[in-house]
Scaffold this active site. Sequence first.
Site, PDB file in Angstrom:
ATOM      1  CD  GLU A   1      -4.218  -5.794   2.761  1.00  0.00           C
ATOM      2  OE1 GLU A   1      -4.909  -5.019   3.433  1.00  0.00           O
ATOM      3  OE2 GLU A   1      -2.987  -5.693   2.671  1.00  0.00           O
TER       4      GLU A   1
ATOM      5  CD  GLU B   1      -3.122  -0.937   2.108  1.00  0.00           C
ATOM      6  OE1 GLU B   1      -2.948  -0.215   3.103  1.00  0.00           O
ATOM      7  OE2 GLU B   1      -4.192  -1.531   1.885  1.00  0.00           O
TER       8      GLU B   1
HETATM    9  C1  GAL Z   1      -4.412  -2.426   4.964  1.00  0.00           C
HETATM   10  C2  GAL Z   1      -3.005  -2.932   5.177  1.00  0.00           C
HETATM   11  C3  GAL Z   1      -2.974  -4.146   6.070  1.00  0.00           C
HETATM   12  C4  GAL Z   1      -3.867  -3.958   7.245  1.00  0.00           C
HETATM   13  C5  GAL Z   1      -5.269  -3.656   6.778  1.00  0.00           C
HETATM   14  C6  GAL Z   1      -6.260  -3.496   7.899  1.00  0.00           C
HETATM   15  O1  GAL Z   1      -4.392  -1.065   4.717  1.00  0.00           O
HETATM   16  O2  GAL Z   1      -2.388  -3.255   3.965  1.00  0.00           O
HETATM   17  O3  GAL Z   1      -1.644  -4.375   6.483  1.00  0.00           O
HETATM   18  O4  GAL Z   1      -3.372  -2.930   8.046  1.00  0.00           O
HETATM   19  O5  GAL Z   1      -5.237  -2.461   6.064  1.00  0.00           O
HETATM   20  O6  GAL Z   1      -7.526  -3.160   7.396  1.00  0.00           O
END
Ligand code: GAL
Length: 670
Positions: free
Chosen positions: A299, A144
């Site tokens: 994710e 990110e």
């Molecule tokens: C994303 C990040 C992850 C985790 C996740 C939580 O932004 O890549 O490592 O922090 O959010 O929602």
Amino acid sequence: MTIWYGGDYNPEQWPREVWPDDVRLMNRAGVNLATVGVFSWAKLEPRPGEYDFDWLDDVLDGLHAGGVRVDLATATASPPPWLAAQHPETLPVTEDGVRLSTGSRQQYCPSSPVYRERARRLVERLVERYAEHPALELWHVNNEYGCHVSHCYCEVSAAAFRTWLEAKYGSIEELNRVWGTAFWSQRYDSFAEIEPPRTAPSFPNPTQLLDFDRFSSDELLACYRAEVEVIRAASDVRITTNFMGFFKPVDYWKWAQHVDIVSDDTYPDPADPVSSAYAAMVRDLMRSLGGGAPWLLMEQSPSAVNWREQNAAKSPGQMRAWSYQAVARGADGVLFFQWRQSQAGSEKFHSGMVPHGGTDTRVWREIEQLGTELRDLSGGEGTASLSGSRVPAHVAIALDWESWWAIEQPASPTSVSYLETLFAWHRAFTALGLVVDFVRADGDLSTYRVVVAPAHLVATDAQLENLAGFAEAGGTLVVGFGTAITDEHLHVRLGGYLGERLRQTLGVWIEEFAPPAAPDLRARGGGTPPPVPLTGDIFGGDATGSVWAESVRVEHAETLATFTGGALAGWPAVTRRAAGAGHAWYVATLPEPAALGRLVSRVVEEAGVEVPAAVANAGDVEAVRRGEFVIAINHGRQTAVLRLEGTDVLTGAPASGLELPPQGVAIVRS
Ligand code: GAL
Ligand code: ZN
């Protein structure tokens, strides 16, 4: 083909005894891809230059033995505390001059040569060790980019900014011209005098601000590309970095050219009723960034996140429904943050695929069910063609990061949310069941029937030529307010807003902006501008607009709707012109959703875009064609009855008459 399923796996947070259990549970859940090492730098290099890969060998070997492929991260997203201790200048600085500290994550200045060099060395070692590892499926560069630190205002960044400007402008005279520094005594005598746009007494120079946005996105991209170069030298495995949907600071059009597969992190708020519609737009962007190629949902949360003020859990079935929405709109994988819910650290209250409560939990059961379904879909008779297949679209929206940065700058005609404007248009099309692509205004538009350019404030001549040419060649171009007001330097196009090229094509020009405004109540907390009244057959009668209004001077166009209130009463609000072989529309406000819906229906009807018949008795059913399938998802609260012909491959049941409960999904082969 495989549909990937899995998530971020952080075994370093757990004792070794847990690792075999992880693999066993991954097998149970149908997990076939794990993202490993995202935050492992401090463990992989506990002291500068001292590396420890043994534990990671064991993790990768264990996953491999269990048949789980690995998306191996380069671990550069969060430097260990020793980097800041040795080199405090690697810590980023905010526009107010605050140096950010260690103890959280992503505390690096993107321009820091020390950070970049340290990151490069780590990646070299990782690549050397794992390029040939049999579990390796994908490289996951950093994490990110820009999520927490997208712009750095430190001295190192200032120097890098000067170098970037010098390369761009060649001479200080040219910079002075482009930045318009005759204004407010801003003339620079040398590049050495230039600073990043730190907090200043009043409005900063707009072009300086825009250049700093460009520079900051480029600096992060340079960090990414430096790592890619190291990987590429020794590995043919595909490379990605996880995007964050419509993330303002980073121009993903530029980035997308440098990833082998687009991947995205999306966290729609379960408490927000528009989340499904907004997530649809994000997924359309991800498909579009890769030119229509399949992408990965890298994710999402299994249930609640922990970083909002209030963190709603996903309702039963919602995780599954949103996962299939991603698949429907082109994803070839559904992954989560994270595999095992943390016991400690600031994300311990963020849901995980294996919750604190273990496997006798709703979240686990839903994870297991979805994984099993996706496994069956990957291998099942006839369904192998779902992954890898394309999502056809005849409508596109022009998306432009520079316009986004510029239209939301201070000292503008009014406050416009670029994203909300795009979202309004996107929703109007998706409400009709149409899939929308995002395009660059200077990209290839020839496969579309309709292209909308909303709030495209910063337009190059080439972009305007391309948009106008699209209409003249037979397409339907819809230009929304706030478009082509400036060139790429933020210099206003004189002789009437919209500029010469669009004026010819649209047959109109803009004399003055008159956006709806509330009395200036800043001291008392502000006010909401009243809607502007409109009327026109195109809206089915009276309607309202918001955000923007202006005096449109018609030269050679038909007026389809007019403003009916205030100083603009009687002035055109929507116009249309036959332009060459196609049509060009202009919309001078943001019509309320129902009115915009009617307008969009007319546009697509006239453009000959076929609107799909409703697939169910309820409007909350989203239906998207992907390859040979129609994926139907019920985002509503009522059970819907499907009207699709064909068979639901999830159940083998005939689709016609199938009852789809709230959050229900059918994948219909038709
Ligand atoms: C994303 C990040 C992850 C985790 C996740 C939580 O932004 O890549 O490592 O922090 O959010 O929602
Ligand atoms: Zn910096």
